[in-house]
Design a protein around this motif. Structure first.
Motif, short mmCIF file in Angstrom:
data_model
loop_
_atom_site.label_atom_id
_atom_site.label_comp_id
_atom_site.label_asym_id
_atom_site.label_seq_id
_atom_site.Cartn_x
_atom_site.Cartn_y
_atom_site.Cartn_z
N TYR A 1 0.96 -1.26 -0.11
CA TYR A 1 0.08 -0.03 -0.08
C TYR A 1 0.89 1.16 -0.07
O TYR A 1 1.86 1.34 0.82
CB TYR A 1 -0.73 0.02 1.32
N SER B 1 0.73 5.53 0.35
CA SER B 1 -0.22 6.75 0.58
C SER B 1 0.69 8.12 0.01
O SER B 1 0.71 8.16 -1.45
CB SER B 1 -0.61 6.93 1.97
N GLY B 2 1.42 8.60 0.77
CA GLY B 2 2.26 9.61 0.41
C GLY B 2 3.61 9.34 -0.39
O GLY B 2 4.36 10.03 -1.37
N GLY B 3 3.99 8.11 0.00
CA GLY B 3 5.12 7.58 -0.59
C GLY B 3 6.44 8.05 -0.02
O GLY B 3 7.42 7.54 -0.29
N THR B 4 6.33 8.82 0.90
CA THR B 4 7.50 9.45 1.38
C THR B 4 8.45 8.63 2.16
O THR B 4 9.48 8.56 2.09
CB THR B 4 7.17 10.97 2.23
N LEU B 5 7.78 7.77 2.95
CA LEU B 5 8.65 7.04 3.84
C LEU B 5 9.22 5.77 2.90
O LEU B 5 10.21 5.43 2.86
CB LEU B 5 8.04 6.46 5.05
N LEU B 6 8.06 5.12 2.13
CA LEU B 6 8.74 4.21 1.18
C LEU B 6 9.96 4.49 0.33
O LEU B 6 10.85 3.84 0.06
CB LEU B 6 7.44 3.84 0.35
N LEU C 1 -3.30 4.31 -2.27
CA LEU C 1 -4.55 4.57 -1.51
C LEU C 1 -5.16 5.83 -1.59
O LEU C 1 -6.15 6.27 -0.87
CB LEU C 1 -4.14 4.40 0.15
N ALA D 1 9.68 16.48 9.49
CA ALA D 1 10.35 16.81 8.31
C ALA D 1 10.17 18.19 7.85
O ALA D 1 10.43 19.07 8.87
CB ALA D 1 9.56 15.77 7.04
N THR E 1 1.00 11.57 4.61
CA THR E 1 -0.10 11.40 5.08
C THR E 1 0.01 11.23 6.57
O THR E 1 0.97 10.51 6.96
CB THR E 1 -1.11 10.49 4.34
N ASN F 1 1.93 7.81 8.39
CA ASN F 1 2.91 7.97 9.79
C ASN F 1 2.33 7.14 10.46
O ASN F 1 3.42 6.42 11.37
CB ASN F 1 2.63 9.45 10.08
N ASP G 1 6.42 9.95 14.40
CA ASP G 1 6.57 10.92 15.27
C ASP G 1 5.37 11.46 15.95
O ASP G 1 5.18 11.87 16.94
CB ASP G 1 7.45 12.11 15.13
N ARG H 1 -3.36 -5.26 7.56
CA ARG H 1 -3.78 -3.99 8.02
C ARG H 1 -3.94 -2.78 6.92
O ARG H 1 -2.96 -2.36 6.30
CB ARG H 1 -3.04 -3.34 9.10
N LEU I 1 -5.31 0.83 6.88
CA LEU I 1 -5.63 1.99 7.80
C LEU I 1 -6.79 2.86 6.88
O LEU I 1 -6.23 3.37 5.66
CB LEU I 1 -4.67 2.87 8.27
N LYS J 1 9.87 16.30 21.12
CA LYS J 1 10.88 15.47 20.41
C LYS J 1 12.18 15.99 20.41
O LYS J 1 12.55 16.96 20.42
CB LYS J 1 10.31 15.76 18.68
C1 LIG Z 1 13.37 14.22 4.25
C2 LIG Z 1 12.20 13.27 5.26
C3 LIG Z 1 12.04 13.64 6.65
C4 LIG Z 1 11.14 12.82 7.33
N1 LIG Z 1 11.09 12.98 8.55
C5 LIG Z 1 10.22 12.69 9.61
C6 LIG Z 1 10.18 12.82 10.84
O1 LIG Z 1 10.72 13.94 11.29
N2 LIG Z 1 9.17 12.27 11.57
C7 LIG Z 1 8.31 11.27 11.02
O2 LIG Z 1 7.60 10.68 11.85
N3 LIG Z 1 8.61 10.82 9.83
C8 LIG Z 1 9.60 11.31 8.72
N4 LIG Z 1 9.65 10.95 7.69
C9 LIG Z 1 9.01 9.78 7.13
C10 LIG Z 1 7.68 10.02 6.37
O3 LIG Z 1 7.54 11.29 5.71
C11 LIG Z 1 6.55 10.12 7.48
O4 LIG Z 1 6.26 8.98 8.37
C12 LIG Z 1 5.03 10.03 6.64
O5 LIG Z 1 4.15 10.49 7.70
C13 LIG Z 1 4.61 8.80 5.81
O6 LIG Z 1 3.48 8.96 5.30
P1 LIG Z 1 3.18 8.89 3.73
O7 LIG Z 1 1.90 9.02 3.37
O8 LIG Z 1 4.24 9.19 2.90
O9 LIG Z 1 3.61 7.14 3.91
P2 LIG Z 1 4.15 6.06 2.76
O10 LIG Z 1 5.41 6.27 2.76
O11 LIG Z 1 3.02 5.91 1.62
O12 LIG Z 1 3.92 4.36 3.65
C14 LIG Z 1 4.51 4.54 4.83
C15 LIG Z 1 4.24 2.93 5.33
O13 LIG Z 1 2.89 2.61 5.65
C16 LIG Z 1 2.12 1.94 4.73
N5 LIG Z 1 0.93 2.43 4.68
C17 LIG Z 1 0.64 3.70 4.22
N6 LIG Z 1 -0.67 4.21 4.18
C18 LIG Z 1 -1.34 2.91 4.76
C19 LIG Z 1 -2.59 2.63 5.12
N7 LIG Z 1 -3.47 3.67 5.05
N8 LIG Z 1 -2.85 1.50 5.79
C20 LIG Z 1 -1.71 0.62 5.92
N9 LIG Z 1 -0.52 0.76 5.44
C21 LIG Z 1 -0.34 2.06 4.98
C22 LIG Z 1 3.28 1.74 3.40
O14 LIG Z 1 2.89 0.54 3.17
C23 LIG Z 1 4.54 1.85 4.17
O15 LIG Z 1 4.90 0.82 4.85
C24 LIG Z 1 10.55 11.86 6.81
C25 LIG Z 1 10.51 11.37 5.30
C26 LIG Z 1 11.32 12.32 4.67
C27 LIG Z 1 11.48 11.84 2.98
#
Ligand SMILES: Cc1cc2nc3c(=O)[nH]c(=O)nc-3n(C[C@H](O)[C@H](O)[C@H](O)COP(=O)(O)OP(=O)(O)OC[C@H]3O[C@@H](n4cnc5c(N)ncnc54)[C@H](O)[C@@H]3O)c2cc1C
Length: 314
Positions: free
Chosen positions: A36, A38-43, A61, A109, A118, A122, A129, A170, A172, A212
């Motif tokens: 899955y 969402s924003g893809g930032t962590l992936l 998603l 971030a 998203t 997170n 966090d 899961r 979410l 934090k």
């Molecule tokens: C430069 C940078 C700095 C960052 N700093 C921080 C920070 O200070 N603190 C912090 O907490 N994070 C940080 N992050 C990580 C990230 O940006 C956040 O955790 C963000 O909220 C992840 O959301 P996303 O939508 O991009 O998740 P995604 O990358 O799309 O997904 C994250 C994970 O959750 C799963 N997933 C996503 N949505 C769902 C859903 N609805 N149901 C089930 N599984 C799901 C995905 O499969 C993946 O395993 C940082 C990232 C970057 C690139």
């Protein structure tokens, strides 16, 4: 099954399901060949760092209907999992009634990332966090189990995350920040006075803080995250308390055992010493190259004790 044809990229295939049921079905079909997104930032950071391989199928998603809204419901504030961190952060209701969540998001971030990232991602990452702040407000999660929408406390969701066979199941959908008696009252009159349920009004002090600690002041990964929230009666007795800790790669946890030990107690020097000692015993953070477990424990204990001390004005 009523979903759009996938976009073809060199690799992988990106699916755009419009319902949770379709997203779920795709995950069942492609299992470990899919994730899955969402924003893809962590992936992205995982793929780029080689922590995870780019899978053959991405299940986007962001196209699932109804998950990009935030609204006040009967029992609490409902936040769609696809809400961006930036949109959450600027939400006036969230800022006013769940300020520790806004504060936690502020520390994540930078704005460019927060526009894409998203709140659902997170939380689903298990180490976000925002999680300790959400734990301190007793957040509940709405998730899809393949048949229906289920609701469960965030604490249980985090527990399921530690069971690998269940973790992949899961999906979410949304988060619920429940109104407590005190918050409902606060929302009504915004005063520091609460009804104690015994036909009398007593003075209570609500307090809460989120911290934090990273290796830099801003734009930094966390080493320790800590949230504390409680109510103190005017005689200094703790009426209610939530303590949640996390940071780095540690899955955040509520220190519910310690909470039970101290609720109903007078906040004095002896109690603060007890809280400090117990955090060192109970909190079990993961260490990495940046900080030892002992450093994280001590930092967490210092933050929580300092906040209790401030609340009680000792
Ligand atoms: C430069 C940078 C700095 C960052 N700093 C921080 C920070 O200070 N603190 C912090 O907490 N994070 C940080 N992050 C990580 C990230 O940006 C956040 O955790 C963000 O909220 C992840 O959301 P996303 O939508 O991009 O998740 P995604 O990358 O799309 O997904 C994250 C994970 O959750 C799963 N997933 C996503 N949505 C769902 C859903 N609805 N149901 C089930 N599984 C799901 C995905 O499969 C993946 O395993 C940082 C990232 C970057 C690139």
């Amino acid at each position: 099954m009523g979903m759009n044809v996938p976009e073809t990229m060199a690799s992988p295939l990106v699916w755009h399901p419009q319902t949770a049921a379709d997203a779920w079905q795709l995950k069942q079909n492609y299992a470990t060949d899919s994730v899955y997104i969402s924003g893809g930032t962590l992936l992205r950071t995982h793929w780029e760092a080689g922590i995870a391989a780019l899978p053959k199928h991405l299940i986007d998603l962001s196209t699932v209907r109804g998950l990009k809204e935030i609204r006040v419901g009967e029992t609490g504030l409902l936040i769609g999992g696809q809400m961006s961190l930036q949109a959450c952060r600027t939400n006036a209701f969230l800022q006013r009634h769940f300020p520790m969540v806004s504060e936690a998001i502020r520390t994540i971030a930078a704005p460019s990332v927060r526009h894409l990232a998203t709140i659902g991602g997170n939380v689903a990452s298990n180490i976000g966090d925002s999680v300790p702040a959400l734990l301190a407000y007793d957040a509940e999660l709405l998730w899809y189990d393949g048949n229906a929408e289920q609701q469960l406390p965030l604490t249980e969701w985090l527990h399921i995350a530690s069971v690998p066979s269940l973790a992949n199941e899961r999906l979410l959908l949304s988060l619920l920040l429940p109104f407590k008696e005190t918050e409902e009252q606060a929302a009504r009159d915004d005063a520091d006075v609460v009804f104690d349920g015994k036909d009398s009004i007593s003075k209570m002090k609500r307090f809460g803080a989120y911290h934090k600690v990273g290796r830099r002041e801003a734009f930094t990964p966390s080493v320790v995250t800590a949230a504390i929230k409680g109510t103190l009666a005017d005689d200094g007795v703790l009426q209610e308390i939530r303590i949640a800790l996390g940071g780095g790669q540690t899955v955040p946890q509520r220190l519910d055992q310690l909470e039970k030990e101290i609720v109903g107690a007078l906040v004095d020097g002896q109690l603060l010493q007890h809280v400090y000692d117990r955090i060192l015993q109970l909190y079990d953070p993961r260490e990495d190259l940046f900080a030892s477990a002992a450093y994280r424990r001590t930092t967490a204990a210092n933050i929580i004790v300092a906040e209790l001390w401030k609340a009680a004005r000792l």
